[in-house]
Write a protein that holds these residues in place. Structure first.
Motif, mmCIF file in Angstrom:
data_model
loop_
_atom_site.group_PDB
_atom_site.id
_atom_site.type_symbol
_atom_site.label_atom_id
_atom_site.label_comp_id
_atom_site.label_asym_id
_atom_site.label_seq_id
_atom_site.Cartn_x
_atom_site.Cartn_y
_atom_site.Cartn_z
ATOM 1 N N ASP A 106 0.857 -1.181 0.000
ATOM 2 C CA ASP A 106 0.000 0.000 0.000
ATOM 3 C C ASP A 106 0.897 1.237 0.000
ATOM 4 O OD1 ASP A 106 -2.245 -1.561 0.133
ATOM 5 O OD2 ASP A 106 -2.500 -1.380 2.298
ATOM 6 N N PRO A 107 0.345 2.418 -0.298
ATOM 7 C CA PRO A 107 1.182 3.621 -0.348
ATOM 8 C C PRO A 107 1.844 3.979 0.977
ATOM 9 C CG PRO A 107 -0.953 4.019 -1.364
ATOM 10 C CD PRO A 107 -1.011 2.664 -0.735
ATOM 11 N N ALA A 108 1.157 3.762 2.095
ATOM 12 C CA ALA A 108 1.719 4.083 3.415
ATOM 13 C C ALA A 108 0.979 3.258 4.467
ATOM 14 C CB ALA A 108 1.580 5.567 3.717
ATOM 15 N N THR A 109 1.636 3.051 5.595
ATOM 16 C CA THR A 109 1.036 2.320 6.704
ATOM 17 C C THR A 109 0.188 3.274 7.539
ATOM 18 O OG1 THR A 109 2.922 0.818 6.787
ATOM 19 C CG2 THR A 109 1.545 0.909 8.746
ATOM 20 N N ASP A 110 -0.990 2.837 7.930
ATOM 21 C CA ASP A 110 -1.862 3.647 8.773
ATOM 22 C C ASP A 110 -1.197 3.824 10.144
ATOM 23 O OD1 ASP A 110 -4.180 3.480 11.033
ATOM 24 O OD2 ASP A 110 -4.838 4.651 9.286
ATOM 25 N N PRO A 111 -1.040 5.057 10.624
ATOM 26 C CA PRO A 111 -0.358 5.277 11.899
ATOM 27 C C PRO A 111 -1.023 4.592 13.095
ATOM 28 C CG PRO A 111 -0.616 7.350 10.729
ATOM 29 C CD PRO A 111 -1.387 6.307 9.964
ATOM 30 N N ALA A 112 -2.344 4.546 13.122
ATOM 31 C CA ALA A 112 -3.038 3.888 14.237
ATOM 32 C C ALA A 112 -2.761 2.388 14.223
ATOM 33 C CB ALA A 112 -4.537 4.164 14.174
ATOM 34 N N ASP A 113 -2.789 1.779 13.038
ATOM 35 C CA ASP A 113 -2.476 0.352 12.929
ATOM 36 C C ASP A 113 -1.027 0.090 13.325
ATOM 37 O OD1 ASP A 113 -5.043 -0.092 11.996
ATOM 38 O OD2 ASP A 113 -4.442 -0.283 9.887
ATOM 39 N N LEU A 114 -0.115 0.972 12.902
ATOM 40 C CA LEU A 114 1.291 0.804 13.241
ATOM 41 C C LEU A 114 1.516 0.963 14.733
ATOM 42 C CD1 LEU A 114 4.216 0.326 12.436
ATOM 43 C CD2 LEU A 114 4.390 2.776 11.903
ATOM 44 N N ARG A 115 0.879 1.953 15.341
ATOM 45 C CA ARG A 115 0.996 2.170 16.782
ATOM 46 C C ARG A 115 0.573 0.909 17.548
ATOM 47 N NH1 ARG A 115 0.978 7.094 19.163
ATOM 48 N NH2 ARG A 115 0.162 7.991 17.242
ATOM 49 N N ALA A 116 -0.564 0.332 17.161
ATOM 50 C CA ALA A 116 -1.062 -0.883 17.826
ATOM 51 C C ALA A 116 -0.101 -2.053 17.597
ATOM 52 C CB ALA A 116 -2.457 -1.228 17.308
ATOM 53 N N ALA A 117 0.388 -2.201 16.379
ATOM 54 C CA ALA A 117 1.304 -3.306 16.062
ATOM 55 C C ALA A 117 2.627 -3.168 16.818
ATOM 56 C CB ALA A 117 1.557 -3.373 14.557
ATOM 57 N N LEU A 118 3.145 -1.950 16.930
ATOM 58 C CA LEU A 118 4.395 -1.744 17.676
ATOM 59 C C LEU A 118 4.206 -2.041 19.159
ATOM 60 C CD1 LEU A 118 5.751 1.487 15.967
ATOM 61 C CD2 LEU A 118 6.689 -0.836 15.779
ATOM 62 N N GLY A 119 3.047 -1.685 19.706
ATOM 63 C CA GLY A 119 2.758 -2.002 21.109
ATOM 64 C C GLY A 119 2.685 -3.502 21.330
ATOM 65 N N GLU A 120 1.974 -4.193 20.448
ATOM 66 C CA GLU A 120 1.883 -5.650 20.561
ATOM 67 C C GLU A 120 3.257 -6.288 20.379
ATOM 68 O OE1 GLU A 120 -0.363 -9.474 18.493
ATOM 69 O OE2 GLU A 120 -1.160 -7.461 18.151
ATOM 70 N N ALA A 121 4.038 -5.793 19.442
ATOM 71 C CA ALA A 121 5.387 -6.322 19.214
ATOM 72 C C ALA A 121 6.255 -6.152 20.450
ATOM 73 C CB ALA A 121 6.028 -5.628 18.013
ATOM 74 N N ALA A 122 6.176 -4.996 21.083
ATOM 75 C CA ALA A 122 6.963 -4.753 22.306
ATOM 76 C C ALA A 122 6.573 -5.732 23.403
ATOM 77 C CB ALA A 122 6.782 -3.312 22.769
ATOM 78 N N ARG A 123 5.275 -5.991 23.548
ATOM 79 C CA ARG A 123 4.818 -6.948 24.569
ATOM 80 C C ARG A 123 5.294 -8.366 24.258
ATOM 81 N NH1 ARG A 123 0.601 -3.406 23.982
ATOM 82 N NH2 ARG A 123 -0.563 -4.745 22.550
ATOM 83 N N LEU A 124 5.229 -8.771 22.984
ATOM 84 C CA LEU A 124 5.702 -10.107 22.594
ATOM 85 C C LEU A 124 7.202 -10.260 22.847
ATOM 86 C CD1 LEU A 124 3.799 -10.576 19.213
ATOM 87 C CD2 LEU A 124 3.450 -11.883 21.330
ATOM 88 N N ILE A 125 7.966 -9.248 22.512
ATOM 89 C CA ILE A 125 9.418 -9.296 22.720
ATOM 90 C C ILE A 125 9.746 -9.359 24.211
ATOM 91 C CG2 ILE A 125 11.542 -7.942 22.509
ATOM 92 C CD1 ILE A 125 10.387 -6.996 19.751
ATOM 93 N N GLU A 126 9.048 -8.552 25.006
ATOM 94 C CA GLU A 126 9.286 -8.589 26.457
ATOM 95 C C GLU A 126 8.934 -9.957 27.030
ATOM 96 O OE1 GLU A 126 7.997 -6.300 30.574
ATOM 97 O OE2 GLU A 126 7.207 -5.581 28.673
ATOM 98 N N ALA A 127 7.825 -10.529 26.609
ATOM 99 C CA ALA A 127 7.427 -11.856 27.079
ATOM 100 C C ALA A 127 8.465 -12.908 26.678
ATOM 101 C CB ALA A 127 6.049 -12.231 26.549
ATOM 102 N N ALA A 128 8.926 -12.851 25.450
ATOM 103 C CA ALA A 128 9.929 -13.815 24.981
ATOM 104 C C ALA A 128 11.240 -13.667 25.744
ATOM 105 C CB ALA A 128 10.169 -13.634 23.481
ATOM 106 N N ASP A 129 11.646 -12.444 25.988
ATOM 107 C CA ASP A 129 12.901 -12.198 26.705
ATOM 108 C C ASP A 129 12.817 -12.623 28.164
ATOM 109 O OD1 ASP A 129 13.990 -11.232 24.373
ATOM 110 O OD2 ASP A 129 13.936 -9.123 24.984
ATOM 111 N N ASN A 130 11.626 -12.596 28.744
ATOM 112 C CA ASN A 130 11.446 -12.961 30.154
ATOM 113 C C ASN A 130 11.226 -14.452 30.360
ATOM 114 O OD1 ASN A 130 11.822 -10.358 31.119
ATOM 115 N ND2 ASN A 130 9.654 -9.856 30.889
ATOM 116 N N CYS A 131 11.128 -15.218 29.279
ATOM 117 C CA CYS A 131 10.923 -16.679 29.386
ATOM 118 C C CYS A 131 12.230 -17.430 29.573
ATOM 119 C CB CYS A 131 10.218 -17.190 28.131
ATOM 120 S SG CYS A 131 8.484 -16.762 28.090
ATOM 121 N N ARG A 132 13.314 -16.769 29.584
ATOM 122 C CA ARG A 132 14.616 -17.439 29.652
ATOM 123 C C ARG A 132 14.917 -17.970 31.006
ATOM 124 N NH1 ARG A 132 17.971 -13.184 25.986
ATOM 125 N NH2 ARG A 132 16.628 -13.361 24.236
#
Length: 132
Positions: A106-132
């Motif tokens: 698409d021409p550009a990513t919707d900022p609201a969708d990106l904001r939500a995806a970055l938040g979810e990504a941060a939570r997934l990364i934190e969860a993965a890093d804390n499983c060690r």
């Protein structure tokens, strides 16, 4: 916070299809997770994404004006230098290259969708890093 790592002139050089776009810059790991989340989501809309392996960042093209209100921790939104001449659609090496080229998205990513995806990504990364 992520520095605006990709120089604004280099970003401008990459914006052939969206020369008015702003760019959200995030760490590569979080950005890759966000791309996956966006592609799996209901909107399935993700715009062009620049990858700068040397700086460890991804840059999501978002609509112009996004930078004025962008406040997502761990990321930066920049307005490329639009005073430069018309850009070529692809970057020469070295420097940023396309993870998702403009002609495949698409021409550009919707900022609201990106904001939500970055938040979810941060939570997934934190969860993965804390499983060690």
């Amino acid at each position: 916070m992520v520095e605006a790592g990709m120089e604004t002139s280099r970003i401008s050089d990459a914006l052939g299809t969206c020369d008015a776009c702003d760019v959200v810059i995030v760490p590569t790991r979080q950005g890759l997770e966000a791309v996956d989340i966006l592609r799996r989501g209901a909107s399935e809309a993700v715009g062009p994404v620049l990858h700068d392996d040397g700086r460890g960042t991804l840059g999501f093209l978002v609509p112009p004006g996004t930078a004025a209100a962008w406040d997502v921790p761990g990321s930066t939104c920049t307005e490329p230098d639009r005073r430069s001449p018309a850009p070529a659609p692809r970057l020469p090496a070295p420097g940023p290259g396309w993870l998702l080229p403009p002609e495949e998205t698409d021409p550009a990513t919707d900022p609201a969708d990106l904001r939500a995806a970055l938040g979810e990504a941060a939570r997934l990364i934190e969860a993965a890093d804390n499983c060690r």
